[in-house]
Scaffold this motif. Sequence first.
Motif, PDB file in Angstrom:
ATOM      1  N   HIS A 113       0.820  -1.280   0.073  1.00  0.00           N
ATOM      2  CA  HIS A 113      -0.055   0.127  -0.022  1.00  0.00           C
ATOM      3  C   HIS A 113       0.712   1.317  -0.070  1.00  0.00           C
ATOM      4  O   HIS A 113       1.531   1.563   0.927  1.00  0.00           O
ATOM      5  N   PRO A 114       0.774   1.980  -1.035  1.00  0.00           N
ATOM      6  CA  PRO A 114       2.023   3.188  -1.218  1.00  0.00           C
ATOM      7  C   PRO A 114       1.409   4.222  -0.432  1.00  0.00           C
ATOM      8  O   PRO A 114       2.520   5.125  -0.294  1.00  0.00           O
ATOM      9  N   ASN A 115       0.360   4.406   0.129  1.00  0.00           N
ATOM     10  CA  ASN A 115      -0.133   5.555   0.534  1.00  0.00           C
ATOM     11  C   ASN A 115      -0.200   5.345   2.176  1.00  0.00           C
ATOM     12  O   ASN A 115      -0.551   4.606   2.749  1.00  0.00           O
ATOM     13  N   ASN A 116       0.968   6.189   2.776  1.00  0.00           N
ATOM     14  CA  ASN A 116       1.148   6.212   4.349  1.00  0.00           C
ATOM     15  C   ASN A 116      -0.017   6.239   4.998  1.00  0.00           C
ATOM     16  O   ASN A 116      -0.259   5.579   6.111  1.00  0.00           O
ATOM     17  N   ASP A 117      -0.948   7.295   4.674  1.00  0.00           N
ATOM     18  CA  ASP A 117      -2.127   7.452   5.547  1.00  0.00           C
ATOM     19  C   ASP A 117      -3.096   6.049   5.531  1.00  0.00           C
ATOM     20  O   ASP A 117      -3.676   5.989   6.457  1.00  0.00           O
ATOM     21  N   ASP A 118      -2.866   5.432   4.487  1.00  0.00           N
ATOM     22  CA  ASP A 118      -3.849   4.043   4.447  1.00  0.00           C
ATOM     23  C   ASP A 118      -3.363   3.057   5.297  1.00  0.00           C
ATOM     24  O   ASP A 118      -3.991   2.272   5.963  1.00  0.00           O
ATOM     25  N   VAL A 119      -2.003   2.913   5.396  1.00  0.00           N
ATOM     26  CA  VAL A 119      -1.232   2.187   6.413  1.00  0.00           C
ATOM     27  C   VAL A 119      -1.562   2.592   7.708  1.00  0.00           C
ATOM     28  O   VAL A 119      -2.128   1.663   8.427  1.00  0.00           O
ATOM     29  N   VAL A 120      -1.438   3.651   8.005  1.00  0.00           N
ATOM     30  CA  VAL A 120      -1.812   4.243   9.252  1.00  0.00           C
ATOM     31  C   VAL A 120      -3.307   4.074   9.601  1.00  0.00           C
ATOM     32  O   VAL A 120      -3.460   3.602  10.987  1.00  0.00           O
ATOM     33  N   ARG A 121      -4.278   4.186   8.717  1.00  0.00           N
ATOM     34  CA  ARG A 121      -5.532   3.812   9.109  1.00  0.00           C
ATOM     35  C   ARG A 121      -5.782   2.447   9.383  1.00  0.00           C
ATOM     36  O   ARG A 121      -6.809   1.993  10.280  1.00  0.00           O
ATOM     37  N   GLY A 122      -5.252   1.791   8.697  1.00  0.00           N
ATOM     38  CA  GLY A 122      -5.270   0.039   8.716  1.00  0.00           C
ATOM     39  C   GLY A 122      -4.868  -0.250  10.314  1.00  0.00           C
ATOM     40  O   GLY A 122      -5.480  -0.974  10.812  1.00  0.00           O
ATOM     41  N   VAL A 123      -3.686   0.221  10.918  1.00  0.00           N
ATOM     42  CA  VAL A 123      -2.990  -0.029  11.946  1.00  0.00           C
ATOM     43  C   VAL A 123      -3.998   0.533  13.100  1.00  0.00           C
ATOM     44  O   VAL A 123      -4.323  -0.243  14.034  1.00  0.00           O
ATOM     45  N   ASN A 124      -4.476   1.674  12.763  1.00  0.00           N
ATOM     46  CA  ASN A 124      -5.136   2.197  13.928  1.00  0.00           C
ATOM     47  C   ASN A 124      -6.625   1.724  13.828  1.00  0.00           C
ATOM     48  O   ASN A 124      -7.379   1.461  15.060  1.00  0.00           O
ATOM     49  N   THR A 125      -7.007   1.071  12.751  1.00  0.00           N
ATOM     50  CA  THR A 125      -8.273   0.040  12.912  1.00  0.00           C
ATOM     51  C   THR A 125      -8.156  -0.957  13.750  1.00  0.00           C
ATOM     52  O   THR A 125      -8.978  -1.614  14.413  1.00  0.00           O
ATOM     53  N   VAL A 126      -6.811  -1.877  13.641  1.00  0.00           N
ATOM     54  CA  VAL A 126      -6.620  -2.752  14.619  1.00  0.00           C
ATOM     55  C   VAL A 126      -6.758  -2.521  15.975  1.00  0.00           C
ATOM     56  O   VAL A 126      -7.293  -3.290  16.761  1.00  0.00           O
ATOM     57  N   VAL A 127      -6.181  -1.388  16.345  1.00  0.00           N
ATOM     58  CA  VAL A 127      -6.283  -0.900  17.604  1.00  0.00           C
ATOM     59  C   VAL A 127      -7.638  -0.776  17.838  1.00  0.00           C
ATOM     60  O   VAL A 127      -8.185  -1.260  19.116  1.00  0.00           O
ATOM     61  N   ASP A 128      -8.520  -0.167  17.108  1.00  0.00           N
ATOM     62  CA  ASP A 128     -10.064  -0.032  17.552  1.00  0.00           C
ATOM     63  C   ASP A 128     -10.556  -1.348  17.674  1.00  0.00           C
ATOM     64  O   ASP A 128     -11.154  -1.386  18.820  1.00  0.00           O
ATOM     65  N   ARG A 129     -10.159  -2.583  16.954  1.00  0.00           N
ATOM     66  CA  ARG A 129     -11.100  -3.749  16.962  1.00  0.00           C
ATOM     67  C   ARG A 129     -10.528  -4.218  18.294  1.00  0.00           C
ATOM     68  O   ARG A 129     -11.147  -4.935  18.865  1.00  0.00           O
ATOM     69  N   LEU A 130      -9.101  -4.137  18.548  1.00  0.00           N
ATOM     70  CA  LEU A 130      -8.806  -4.761  20.087  1.00  0.00           C
ATOM     71  C   LEU A 130      -9.621  -4.142  21.186  1.00  0.00           C
ATOM     72  O   LEU A 130      -9.928  -4.942  21.888  1.00  0.00           O
ATOM     73  N   HIS A 131      -9.532  -2.831  21.131  1.00  0.00           N
ATOM     74  CA  HIS A 131     -10.353  -2.035  22.298  1.00  0.00           C
ATOM     75  C   HIS A 131     -11.739  -2.593  22.291  1.00  0.00           C
ATOM     76  O   HIS A 131     -12.130  -2.849  23.607  1.00  0.00           O
ATOM     77  N   ALA A 132     -12.365  -2.798  21.172  1.00  0.00           N
ATOM     78  CA  ALA A 132     -13.703  -3.253  21.176  1.00  0.00           C
ATOM     79  C   ALA A 132     -14.088  -4.373  21.648  1.00  0.00           C
ATOM     80  O   ALA A 132     -14.930  -5.013  22.555  1.00  0.00           O
ATOM     81  N   LYS A 133     -12.978  -5.386  21.156  1.00  0.00           N
ATOM     82  CA  LYS A 133     -13.090  -6.910  21.785  1.00  0.00           C
ATOM     83  C   LYS A 133     -12.514  -6.958  23.071  1.00  0.00           C
ATOM     84  O   LYS A 133     -13.067  -7.881  24.020  1.00  0.00           O
ATOM     85  N   LEU A 134     -11.556  -6.098  23.538  1.00  0.00           N
ATOM     86  CA  LEU A 134     -10.895  -6.384  24.830  1.00  0.00           C
ATOM     87  C   LEU A 134     -10.986  -5.044  25.682  1.00  0.00           C
ATOM     88  O   LEU A 134      -9.563  -4.285  25.807  1.00  0.00           O
ATOM     89  N   PRO A 135     -11.958  -4.443  25.946  1.00  0.00           N
ATOM     90  CA  PRO A 135     -12.133  -2.961  26.523  1.00  0.00           C
ATOM     91  C   PRO A 135     -11.245  -2.660  27.899  1.00  0.00           C
ATOM     92  O   PRO A 135     -10.999  -1.478  28.160  1.00  0.00           O
ATOM     93  N   ASN A 136     -11.158  -3.614  28.419  1.00  0.00           N
ATOM     94  CA  ASN A 136     -10.174  -3.535  29.742  1.00  0.00           C
ATOM     95  C   ASN A 136      -8.751  -3.962  29.801  1.00  0.00           C
ATOM     96  O   ASN A 136      -8.041  -3.877  30.611  1.00  0.00           O
ATOM     97  N   THR A 137      -8.317  -4.027  28.513  1.00  0.00           N
ATOM     98  CA  THR A 137      -6.795  -4.489  28.204  1.00  0.00           C
ATOM     99  C   THR A 137      -5.962  -3.281  27.785  1.00  0.00           C
ATOM    100  O   THR A 137      -6.507  -2.526  26.973  1.00  0.00           O
ATOM    101  N   ASN A 138      -4.903  -3.186  28.213  1.00  0.00           N
ATOM    102  CA  ASN A 138      -3.778  -2.254  27.676  1.00  0.00           C
ATOM    103  C   ASN A 138      -3.339  -2.835  26.401  1.00  0.00           C
ATOM    104  O   ASN A 138      -3.150  -4.176  26.339  1.00  0.00           O
ATOM    105  N   ILE A 139      -3.006  -1.801  25.610  1.00  0.00           N
ATOM    106  CA  ILE A 139      -2.695  -2.059  24.230  1.00  0.00           C
ATOM    107  C   ILE A 139      -1.269  -1.415  24.003  1.00  0.00           C
ATOM    108  O   ILE A 139      -1.144  -0.414  24.332  1.00  0.00           O
ATOM    109  N   LEU A 140      -0.382  -2.249  23.511  1.00  0.00           N
ATOM    110  CA  LEU A 140       1.032  -1.364  23.432  1.00  0.00           C
ATOM    111  C   LEU A 140       1.337  -1.910  21.903  1.00  0.00           C
ATOM    112  O   LEU A 140       1.794  -2.876  21.483  1.00  0.00           O
ATOM    113  N   LEU A 141       1.281  -0.816  21.132  1.00  0.00           N
ATOM    114  CA  LEU A 141       1.716  -0.818  19.808  1.00  0.00           C
ATOM    115  C   LEU A 141       3.109  -0.391  19.556  1.00  0.00           C
ATOM    116  O   LEU A 141       3.677   0.383  19.932  1.00  0.00           O
ATOM    117  N   VAL A 142       3.841  -1.430  18.968  1.00  0.00           N
ATOM    118  CA  VAL A 142       5.407  -1.437  18.778  1.00  0.00           C
ATOM    119  C   VAL A 142       5.290  -0.776  17.408  1.00  0.00           C
ATOM    120  O   VAL A 142       4.804  -1.431  16.325  1.00  0.00           O
TER     121      VAL A 142
END
Length: 242
Positions: free
Chosen positions: A126-155
Motif C-alpha cells: 500500500h503506497p499511501n502512508n495514511d492508508d497504512v496508518v488507518r489500517g493499524v489504527n483500525t486494528v487498535v480500534d478492533r482490539l479495544h472493542a473486543k478487549l475494553p479492559n486490556t492495555n494495548i502496546l503498539l510497537v
Amino acid sequence: MKFLLAFQILFVFGVWIAPTLTQNPWDSVARTEQWWVERHQQFLNSTANLGSDIKIVFLGSSIVENWGNEGRPVWEANYAPLGAINYGIGGDRTEHVIWRIDNGELDGLSPKLVVLYIGSNNVPVHPNNDDVVRGVNTVVDRLHAKLPNTNILLVGTFPRADQSDVPGTLRRIRDINGKLEVLVGGDAQRKGNFIDLFWFLAPSSLDGIYEHLYVGDKLHLNLDGYTMWHREMNAIFNSLLQ
C-alpha cells in the motif's frame, strides 16, 4: 456499451489483462492458504483451552511469530512465565489481523496486555502512508472493542532493508510511526500506548539498518535483535501489567 468498451481496452492482442484489486488495509480479510487457516484454528483452540491462563497476547505478523524461533530464548526466559501467548502469523497485514480479531481468536479472553506489531507488510503493498496508518489504527480500534479492559502496546514498525529503495522505505516507516504515535500513544480512551524502537535498528542517516541485529533477509530480527526489543520495551511493558 461502456462495459464493451472496457472489455476491449482490457483485452489486448488476444490476451486478457485482469484488473488487480488490492484490499484496503482497514478491511477485514481472511487469507486462503490452508496452513494459514490451520494456524488460525490453532489459535482458536488455544483461546478456548487456556482461557484465563492467558495474561499477555503478542499479536501480529512474522516479527511476532519469530519470538518462537530466533527470539525463543528471550521469550522462554521473560514472557512465557508471565502467561504470554504468541499469536503471530508470517506475512499477515493489518486486514488479516482485523479478520482474526473479528473471528474469534480473542473471544472470551481478558488479558492484561496485548503487544501489537503489525503494518510492516502493508508498506510494500500500500503506497499511501495514511492508508497504512488507518489500517493499524483500525486494528487498535478492533482490539479495544473486543478487549475494553486490556492495555494495548503498539510497537512501531521496524526498519527494513529488503526493498530496492531502502532510504525511501525507511522514510516512509518514519512517517507512519510518527503518525501512529500521535494516534495511539497515550490514548487513555482505548488504553493505547506506543513504543518506537526504530533508532535502535537503523542510523539517523536512513541509508540502511544495523545488520548485526537482523538475519540475512534484512527484514527479520536475530536473537540480538529480540534481546534489544525485550530490553528497551521492558519498562513500559512492566508498567502496563500493574
